[in-house]
Design a protein around this motif. Structure first.
Motif, short mmCIF file in Angstrom:
data_model
loop_
_atom_site.label_atom_id
_atom_site.label_comp_id
_atom_site.label_asym_id
_atom_site.label_seq_id
_atom_site.Cartn_x
_atom_site.Cartn_y
_atom_site.Cartn_z
N GLY A 56 -31.45 26.36 18.62
CA GLY A 56 -31.31 25.28 19.58
C GLY A 56 -29.94 24.65 19.59
O GLY A 56 -29.71 23.61 20.24
N LYS A 57 -28.98 25.29 18.91
CA LYS A 57 -27.64 24.71 18.79
C LYS A 57 -26.54 25.62 19.29
O LYS A 57 -25.42 25.15 19.53
CB LYS A 57 -27.36 24.36 17.32
CG LYS A 57 -28.33 23.37 16.69
CD LYS A 57 -28.02 23.16 15.22
CE LYS A 57 -29.01 22.20 14.57
NZ LYS A 57 -28.71 22.04 13.10
N SER A 91 -21.20 26.77 20.61
CA SER A 91 -22.13 25.67 20.37
C SER A 91 -22.79 25.32 21.70
O SER A 91 -22.28 25.68 22.77
CB SER A 91 -21.40 24.45 19.81
OG SER A 91 -20.56 23.89 20.81
N LEU A 92 -23.89 24.60 21.66
CA LEU A 92 -24.62 24.26 22.88
C LEU A 92 -23.80 23.35 23.78
O LEU A 92 -24.06 23.27 24.98
CB LEU A 92 -25.96 23.59 22.52
CG LEU A 92 -27.10 23.81 23.52
CD1 LEU A 92 -27.39 25.29 23.69
CD2 LEU A 92 -28.35 23.09 23.08
N SER A 93 -22.78 22.73 23.23
CA SER A 93 -21.89 21.89 24.04
C SER A 93 -20.77 22.70 24.67
O SER A 93 -19.96 22.16 25.43
CB SER A 93 -21.30 20.77 23.19
OG SER A 93 -20.53 21.32 22.12
N ILE A 123 -21.25 20.75 33.19
CA ILE A 123 -20.57 22.02 32.93
C ILE A 123 -20.39 22.18 31.43
O ILE A 123 -19.76 21.35 30.78
CB ILE A 123 -19.21 22.08 33.65
CG1 ILE A 123 -19.39 21.98 35.16
CG2 ILE A 123 -18.48 23.38 33.29
CD1 ILE A 123 -18.08 21.91 35.94
N ILE A 124 -20.93 23.27 30.89
CA ILE A 124 -20.88 23.52 29.46
C ILE A 124 -19.73 24.45 29.09
O ILE A 124 -19.05 24.25 28.09
CB ILE A 124 -22.22 24.13 28.97
CG1 ILE A 124 -23.36 23.16 29.25
CG2 ILE A 124 -22.15 24.49 27.49
CD1 ILE A 124 -23.21 21.81 28.57
N VAL A 168 -17.43 28.81 18.69
CA VAL A 168 -17.60 28.81 17.24
C VAL A 168 -16.78 29.94 16.64
O VAL A 168 -16.02 29.76 15.70
CB VAL A 168 -19.09 28.96 16.85
CG1 VAL A 168 -19.26 29.03 15.34
CG2 VAL A 168 -19.90 27.81 17.44
N ARG A 169 -16.92 31.15 17.23
CA ARG A 169 -16.10 32.28 16.77
C ARG A 169 -16.26 33.47 17.72
O ARG A 169 -17.24 33.55 18.47
CB ARG A 169 -16.50 32.72 15.36
CG ARG A 169 -17.84 33.40 15.24
CD ARG A 169 -18.14 33.83 13.82
NE ARG A 169 -18.19 32.69 12.92
CZ ARG A 169 -19.28 31.99 12.66
NH1 ARG A 169 -20.43 32.30 13.27
NH2 ARG A 169 -19.27 30.97 11.84
#
Length: 724
Positions: free
Chosen positions: A333-334, A352-354, A309-310, A358-359
């Motif tokens: 890719g990030k 982010s990919l995790s 789950i991201i 970010v904003r």
């Protein structure tokens, strides 16, 4: 004396002008297509960004983006052997081949079967994709293969060798579906094609629906000349009942084997979208719980099926599933883009990919409605999106970078803008209308927002509406008894006299997130409404609480009690009309279709002293009869919220009917079942209420085709004249 002469001259001039205008007839907008809206359809942006193609007169025509001029006729369906009627088309990624969709036959609203042909542009050779009928033909990324569904199974075919491979074999009608969706996913999640090629063409991710626990709905079909009616049965999950069990599989083309993706242990869920990441090693899966108040984004390993789950987005009410289409993975890719209403308004966020925020990119007391494109050629990517920033009744195109800076409005005219943008965002086609401007289709260069060409101006339509004396929208707002400002508009007779008293017909839809009051040309049943103004009626349109464009609080106020606030608002609208000096307070009516038919029934019953007449077309009369996804999104399950289902059902209030009521339904309505009108009729009869009703044999929710719309509008016109 001079004043009298002047007045007479003005009246004579006005009457002469009115007499010179053509009267709108029902034939004009049902049989003759007198008010045809020209558009640019089936647009495909070409690979290099300098060209686009469109389907015109059974030909796929290539246009130069910089000039807007046709440069090449890629395929002429009529000149092929065999001759083909092209319904739609798609290119292979290298644009060497075109997949032609022909003989399209609808299954439900969006699903279909068709006969596909592969056309080679260089050799001009055309070949049938496969025997029988297929659906959702899709090229592999390298253009060497086509995947498709047939009879609830998924296939792929190698174009060069002709080898056809059957991926699944357990497909069975009303039991198991592979690669396409069940009825409720199609209707409420707008998903029909349920498979996706990986970016490297080595895998196909697909849905599998197990419908075995879903109950069947039965409709009788009366074919002309047939001695006995035919039973038509299909799986339809009503609120609170069992859904299909859905799983995601990842098929490896070379190994001819599938891996099941891990989507969790809870089976009573929805998977509204899947999406491949660019590395082709990861599949993004969006998972929505049954009550639709929690959305998870999972990343699954395509070799093992293991998932993580991201991101999780939660709501105290519901998640709007349309946000699922905003998920965009950036080329770095990030990071990825997604949208949420967690600020109270829909806005875009960078993650982010995790899954870390970010904003927030867009921000303010307005809606970032839809993502048109992302320019990733610059160091800082730029979003193009449509927004309600200037008005909830308008849509304008904006750009902003992912840092939330350098925002600029691109739309030049105030009104309603819909944008189709090239993949590289260098150009876009804008479909624009305003309250006074029929659709205008223009081609633009994004840099500098340069107009390249007007593609369609609908000048003929503008002239036709002027010749027929169309009324302009007259916008208004009023404050309800509960202190809420609502938007609306009037269509008034051309010879409107403020000293006269006019009957008013209120048209509405009122469903969650919908909008009818917009600075856009036309609208639902617009031509019929224009005709009614020529017969001396004022047509009013009002958007109640629960409708869209005004933020989460306004839209989601109706959660768990559909019908309550919308009814109160329409009753307040009638009171507002009654205070206007030009309205005959004894002659106010209401009508609507589908959700609008639900509302017009309920409003007439609960507002019996305010409304003289109502028409309900294909109405929901109890939400217990409607499907799981739509109904439970707004009301939870009936097991959890019985009062929300029954307190505002027209059936519950059938004893209150006083006015004139016309109830209309198609017996072949697979969406809002004829059962709804049967149940309401039964309740009204038991209460000793007189009313009018009409059914259309075998007609679906739209009651269209042949002379059916002509008959429908004629019947409704006569009812309005006789009863309002």
């Amino acid at each position: 004396m001079h004043k009298l002469v002047a007045t007479l001259l003005i009246l004579f001039s006005l009457n002469t002008s009115l007499l010179s205008q053509s009267q709108i007839s029902i034939e004009d907008f049902t049989l003759k297509n007198a008010f045809n809206v020209e558009s640019v359809n089936s647009v495909n942006w070409m690979k290099d960004g300098q060209f686009y193609s469109a389907l015109e007169d059974n030909k796929v025509v290539k246009y130069d983006v910089t000039t807007g001029l046709a440069v090449e006729e890629l395929v002429d369906g009529g000149a092929l052997s065999p001759s083909l009627k092209i319904d739609d088309y798609t290119f292979s990624d290298d644009e060497a081949k075109i997949l032609l969709l022909t003989d399209r036959q609808s299954v439900f609203r969006r699903s279909y079967t068709a006969v596909f042909y592969v056309y080679d542009i260089a050799t001009k050779a055309v070949s049938k994709l496969s025997e029988g009928r297929q659906a959702y033909g899709t090229f592999s990324p390298d253009g060497s293969k086509v995947a498709f569904t047939r009879d609830n199974n998924l296939f792929w075919k190698d174009i060069a060798s002709g080898q056809e491979v059957q991926i699944t074999s357990d497909g069975k009608r009303n039991a198991m579906i592979n690669g396409s969706t069940d009825w409720v996913y199609e209707e409420e999640l707008y998903l029909t094609k349920a498979f996706e090629w990986s970016p490297d063409g080595q895998r196909i991710a697909y849905y599998k629906f197990d419908e075995s626990l879903v109950k069947e709905y039965n409709m009788q079909v009366w074919h002309e000349g047939q001695l006995y009616p035919e039973d038509y049965r299909y799986k339809y999950p009503k609120a609170g009942e069992s859904n299909s069990v859905v799983n995601i599989f990842i098929y490896e083309v070379g190994a001819n084997r599938s891996v099941k993706a891990d989507i969790g242990t809870e089976a009573d869920i929805y998977i509204p979208r899947i999406k491949w990441l660019k590395d082709a090693k990861t599949l993004s899966i969006q998972r929505l719980n049954r009550l639709q108040n929690q959305l998870d984004i999972l990343h699954a390993n395509t070799s093992t099926g293991k998932s993580t789950i991201i991101l999780t987005d939660k709501s105290e009410t519901y998640i709007d599933f349309t946000f699922c289409d905003d998920l965009t993975y950036l080329e770095d890719g990030k990071t990825f883009l997604f949208s949420s209403e967690k600020s109270g308004f829909k806005h875009f966020y960078l993650y982010s990919l995790s899954g870390e925020v970010v904003r927030q990119i867009t921000n303010g007391p307005w809606e970032a409605v839809s993502l048109a494109g992302v320019d990733q050629s610059a160091k800082t990517p730029v979003l193009f999106y449509t927004s309600t920033e200037e008005s909830p009744m308008e849509r304008a195109l904006y750009r902003i970078d992912v840092k939330g800076k350098n925002k600029a409005k691109l739309s030049l005219d105030k009104g309603w803008n819909r944008v189709v943008m090239t993949t590289d965002t260098r150009f876009y086609i804008n479909y624009f209308t305003s309250a006074t401007q029929p659709q205008k289709v223009t081609l633009h260069q994004s840099k500098g927002n340069k107009l390249v060409k007007v593609l369609k101006d609908n000048a003929a339509l503008a002239k036709a509406t002027k010749d027929h004396g169309f009324a302009d929208k007259e916008f208004f707002s009023f404050t309800t008894s509960q202190g809420t400002d609502l938007n609306g508009y009037f269509l008034k007779p051309a010879d409107f006299d403020p000293d006269r008293k006019y009957p008013v017909l209120l048209y509405q839809y009122s469903g969650p997130g919908s909008q009818n009051v917009t600075n856009a040309w036309g609208g639902g049943h617009f031509f019929w409404h224009q005709m009614l103004t020529q017969k001396g009626y004022i047509v009013a349109v009002v958007d109640t609480r629960g409708t869209g464009g005004r933020g989460e609080q306004f839209k989601k106020l109706t959660y768990k009690q559909l019908g309550k606030y919308e009814t109160e608002d329409h009753m307040d609208a009638a009171r507002y009309f009654g205070r206007l000096p030009f309205v005959d307070i004894s002659r106010i009516g209401i009508w609507g279709w589908s959700y609008g038919g639900y509302m017009s029934s309920l409003v007439l019953f609960k507002g019996a002293d305010l409304f003289k007449a109502a028409i309900a077309v294909a109405p929901v009369t109890t939400w217990r009869f409607y499907d799981t996804i739509y109904t439970e999104r707004y009301l939870m399950r009936p097991q959890d919220n019985a009062g929300g289902y029954d307190d505002n059902s027209p059936i519950t209030h059938a004893d209150k009917l006083k006015g004139n009521f016309l109830l209309i339904h198609g017996t072949g309505d697979d969406n809002v079942h004829f059962q709804n009108s049967v149940a309401l009729q039964d309740a009204l009869i038991r209460e000793g209420k007189q009313f009018e009703s009409f059914y259309y044999p075998d007609k679906t929710h739209g009651i269209s085709g042949g002379k059916y719309r002509y008959h429908l509008y004629t019947m409704m016109t006569n009812f309005i004249i006789d009863n309002l």
